[in-house]
Design an enzyme around this catalytic site. Structure first.
Site, PDB file in Angstrom:
ATOM      1  N   ARG A 199       0.877  -1.169   0.000  1.00 26.95           N
ATOM      2  CA  ARG A 199       0.000   0.000   0.000  1.00 26.95           C
ATOM      3  C   ARG A 199       0.916   1.221   0.000  1.00 26.95           C
ATOM      4  O   ARG A 199       1.993   1.187   0.610  1.00 26.95           O
ATOM      5  CB  ARG A 199      -0.892   0.044   1.258  1.00 26.95           C
ATOM      6  CG  ARG A 199      -2.024  -0.979   1.281  1.00 26.95           C
ATOM      7  CD  ARG A 199      -3.149  -0.636   0.311  1.00 26.95           C
ATOM      8  NE  ARG A 199      -4.250  -1.590   0.390  1.00 26.95           N
ATOM      9  CZ  ARG A 199      -4.387  -2.679  -0.364  1.00 26.95           C
ATOM     10  NH1 ARG A 199      -3.480  -2.971  -1.274  1.00 26.95           N
ATOM     11  NH2 ARG A 199      -5.432  -3.468  -0.227  1.00 26.95           N
ATOM     12  N   GLU A 233      -4.506   7.640  -4.292  1.00 28.65           N
ATOM     13  CA  GLU A 233      -4.869   6.992  -5.556  1.00 28.65           C
ATOM     14  C   GLU A 233      -6.239   7.481  -5.996  1.00 28.65           C
ATOM     15  O   GLU A 233      -7.134   7.563  -5.158  1.00 28.65           O
ATOM     16  CB  GLU A 233      -4.874   5.472  -5.391  1.00 28.65           C
ATOM     17  CG  GLU A 233      -3.489   4.937  -5.063  1.00 28.65           C
ATOM     18  CD  GLU A 233      -3.445   3.419  -4.870  1.00 28.65           C
ATOM     19  OE1 GLU A 233      -4.508   2.763  -4.944  1.00 28.65           O
ATOM     20  OE2 GLU A 233      -2.349   2.890  -4.645  1.00 28.65           O
ATOM     21  N   HIS A 255      -2.121   0.448  -9.498  1.00 29.58           N
ATOM     22  CA  HIS A 255      -2.650  -0.532  -8.526  1.00 29.58           C
ATOM     23  C   HIS A 255      -3.338  -1.707  -9.238  1.00 29.58           C
ATOM     24  O   HIS A 255      -4.538  -1.919  -9.067  1.00 29.58           O
ATOM     25  CB  HIS A 255      -3.610   0.160  -7.542  1.00 29.58           C
ATOM     26  CG  HIS A 255      -3.752  -0.595  -6.252  1.00 29.58           C
ATOM     27  ND1 HIS A 255      -3.949   0.013  -5.055  1.00 29.58           N
ATOM     28  CD2 HIS A 255      -3.722  -1.931  -5.990  1.00 29.58           C
ATOM     29  CE1 HIS A 255      -4.047  -0.898  -4.099  1.00 29.58           C
ATOM     30  NE2 HIS A 255      -3.907  -2.097  -4.656  1.00 29.58           N
TER      31      HIS A 255
HETATM   32  P1  NAP Z   1      -0.186 -12.001   4.297  1.00 34.17           P
HETATM   33  O1  NAP Z   1      -0.188 -13.413   3.852  1.00 34.17           O
HETATM   34  O2  NAP Z   1      -0.906 -11.625   5.537  1.00 34.17           O
HETATM   35  O3  NAP Z   1       1.347 -11.525   4.396  1.00 34.17           O
HETATM   36  C1  NAP Z   1       1.764 -10.374   5.041  1.00 34.17           C
HETATM   37  C2  NAP Z   1       3.167 -10.604   5.582  1.00 34.17           C
HETATM   38  O4  NAP Z   1       3.643  -9.375   6.141  1.00 34.17           O
HETATM   39  C3  NAP Z   1       3.237 -11.664   6.664  1.00 34.17           C
HETATM   40  O5  NAP Z   1       4.266 -12.551   6.351  1.00 34.17           O
HETATM   41  C4  NAP Z   1       3.584 -10.877   7.933  1.00 34.17           C
HETATM   42  O6  NAP Z   1       4.441 -11.671   8.762  1.00 34.17           O
HETATM   43  C5  NAP Z   1       4.312  -9.667   7.362  1.00 34.17           C
HETATM   44  N1  NAP Z   1       4.212  -8.487   8.224  1.00 34.17           N
HETATM   45  C6  NAP Z   1       3.087  -7.959   8.787  1.00 34.17           C
HETATM   46  N2  NAP Z   1       3.402  -6.888   9.542  1.00 34.17           N
HETATM   47  C7  NAP Z   1       4.752  -6.749   9.446  1.00 34.17           C
HETATM   48  C8  NAP Z   1       5.681  -5.838  10.016  1.00 34.17           C
HETATM   49  N3  NAP Z   1       5.285  -4.861  10.843  1.00 34.17           N
HETATM   50  N4  NAP Z   1       7.006  -5.980   9.708  1.00 34.17           N
HETATM   51  C9  NAP Z   1       7.414  -6.992   8.897  1.00 34.17           C
HETATM   52  N5  NAP Z   1       6.568  -7.883   8.332  1.00 34.17           N
HETATM   53  C10 NAP Z   1       5.268  -7.763   8.612  1.00 34.17           C
HETATM   54  O7  NAP Z   1      -0.787 -11.059   3.159  1.00 34.17           O
HETATM   55  P2  NAP Z   1      -0.706 -11.230   1.565  1.00 34.17           P
HETATM   56  O8  NAP Z   1      -1.899 -11.952   1.069  1.00 34.17           O
HETATM   57  O9  NAP Z   1       0.652 -11.695   1.185  1.00 34.17           O
HETATM   58  O10 NAP Z   1      -0.895  -9.676   1.153  1.00 34.17           O
HETATM   59  C11 NAP Z   1       0.002  -8.695   1.637  1.00 34.17           C
HETATM   60  C12 NAP Z   1      -0.459  -7.293   1.287  1.00 34.17           C
HETATM   61  O11 NAP Z   1      -0.271  -7.058  -0.092  1.00 34.17           O
HETATM   62  C13 NAP Z   1      -1.952  -6.996   1.497  1.00 34.17           C
HETATM   63  O12 NAP Z   1      -2.250  -6.668   2.829  1.00 34.17           O
HETATM   64  C14 NAP Z   1      -2.204  -5.838   0.563  1.00 34.17           C
HETATM   65  O13 NAP Z   1      -2.001  -4.619   1.232  1.00 34.17           O
HETATM   66  C15 NAP Z   1      -1.133  -6.011  -0.515  1.00 34.17           C
HETATM   67  N6  NAP Z   1      -1.703  -6.393  -1.829  1.00 34.17           N
HETATM   68  C16 NAP Z   1      -1.553  -5.530  -2.866  1.00 34.17           C
HETATM   69  C17 NAP Z   1      -2.040  -5.866  -4.107  1.00 34.17           C
HETATM   70  C18 NAP Z   1      -1.839  -4.956  -5.269  1.00 34.17           C
HETATM   71  O14 NAP Z   1      -2.718  -4.897  -6.126  1.00 34.17           O
HETATM   72  N7  NAP Z   1      -0.739  -4.245  -5.351  1.00 34.17           N
HETATM   73  C19 NAP Z   1      -2.693  -7.095  -4.310  1.00 34.17           C
HETATM   74  C20 NAP Z   1      -2.839  -7.938  -3.219  1.00 34.17           C
HETATM   75  C21 NAP Z   1      -2.321  -7.590  -1.972  1.00 34.17           C
HETATM   76  P3  NAP Z   1       4.493 -11.461  10.370  1.00 34.17           P
HETATM   77  O15 NAP Z   1       3.050 -11.451  10.826  1.00 34.17           O
HETATM   78  O16 NAP Z   1       5.302 -12.579  10.880  1.00 34.17           O
HETATM   79  O17 NAP Z   1       5.153 -10.148  10.572  1.00 34.17           O
END
Ligand code: NAP
Length: 323
Positions: free
Chosen positions: A239, A268, A287
């Protein structure tokens, strides 16, 4: 029996919605490309039993407070930083998101952004289409290699792991940083855990894939960019608010880092006059991480399936945990 009233904040294709009309009374905002006006959404929410929302909608305490019948909010995204989940929990409103179905599609796009930024693909395309290709020279549009370099993934979750998998296919060395170690992922993708600072100093590509939270907001700022190699490329697929954009701009123009690939922005749609968009070393996308037709259909269907299941007394498939 009256059907639950569902309001969808964009006009979705009728072939996705039609199968659910049998059991749900579905209404949609009239536009596909333009977000629903917030005042209109507040009015609709007053009588809705369920909402399908996009990341453009701010589902805040005020809106939830007025939504007396609301039982479920299905967000068409895996991220849910646009929803006040705690306020929903206090009112016993279920929130769902769309994880998993978009993981590979998003990882493809983010890896594409790595390649495009490193190898100057969009700049080279502009060059040829603007008729500037008059000669060949040894360093014409020369970029930097991706293969055999070090990728540092900040946020090694569902999408981060699939980026790691793609990186291994390019013979990259993979570092990752999460708040907690994931030894299974280390084995599976031959990845090494690093502290945040260690990852910043060692990675050639720093990829941000964390959710937007109070902790991650602004986590990429002048201090972090200063720690990165001056040949490094920063990629943001998470984000926009995880980055202080003014600091990123300064880091780019002072060559503290070499480039940036950005799919997300603090505001955005971003204005075309935004300083970051004026730089050749920035590849910018609107995005579109999960934007393949196949995946967007799956996401839309999953939102409606969650709502349908909820009103049939079944457990929803992808609840947002109310931690
Ligand atoms: P996810 O499976 O929940 O992965 C998020 C990762 O971030 C986890 O491994 C978590 O590990 C880590 N994390 C959380 N807080 C953190 C912190 N403070 N410091 C370091 N690591 C941290 O989520 P996902 O499905 O991969 O999606 C991730 C994000 O991508 C979404 O929340 C969304 O914002 C973004 N996204 C963007 C698009 C796009 O169109 N560009 C599409 C899809 C998703 P720990 O809990 O161990 O820290």
């Amino acid at each position: 029996m009256t059907k639950p009233r569902i309001y969808i904040t964009r006009r979705l294709p009728e072939d996705v919605v039609a199968p659910y009309r049998k059991d749900l009374d579905i209404e949609m905002w009239s536009e596909t490309d333009v977000p629903v006006d917030h005042t209109h959404l507040q009015k609709e929410a007053v009588t809705a039993d369920g909402l399908v929302t996009m990341l453009t909608e701010n589902v805040d305490e005020e809106l939830l407070g007025k939504a007396e019948n609301l039982k479920i909010v299905a967000n068409l995204a895996v991220g849910y930083d646009n929803i006040d989940v705690q306020a929903a929990k206090r009112r016993d409103i279920q929130v769902t998101n769309t994880p998993d179905v978009l993981t590979d599609t998003t990882a493809d796009l983010i890896f594409g952004l790595v390649l495009a930024t490193a190898r100057r693909l969009t700049e080279a395309e502009r060059y040829i289409k603007e008729g500037k290709w008059e000669n060949w020279s040894p360093l014409l549009m020369a970029g930097t290699d991706v293969h055999h370099k070090t990728m540092g993934i900040v946020g090694m979750g569902r999408i981060g792991k699939m980026i790691a998998k793609r990186a291994r296919g390019f013979d990259m060395n993979v570092l990752y940083h999460n708040r907690s170690r994931d030894e299974e992922a280390e084995d599976q993708f031959n990845a090494s855990y690093a502290t945040f600072d260690d990852l910043l100093t060692k990675a050639d590509y720093v990829v941000c894939m964390v959710p937007l939270t109070r902790e991650t907001e602004g986590m990429f700022n002048k201090n972090t960019f200063r720690k990165m190699k001056n040949t490094a490329i920063f990629i943001n697929g998470s984000r926009g608010q995880t980055v202080i954009e003014a600091d990123l701009y300064e880091a780019l123009i002072h060559e503290d880092i070499a480039g940036a690939g950005l799919d997300v922005f603090a505001e955005e749609p971003i204005s075309k006059d935004h300083p970051l968009l004026q730089l050749d070393q920035v590849v910018a996308l609107p995005h579109i991480g999960s934007a393949s037709k196949e995946t967007r259909y799956k996401m839309m269907d999953l939102c409606l399936e969650n709502i349908d299941r909820y009103f049939k007394g079944k457990s929803v498939k992808t609840p947002v945990s109310n931690r």
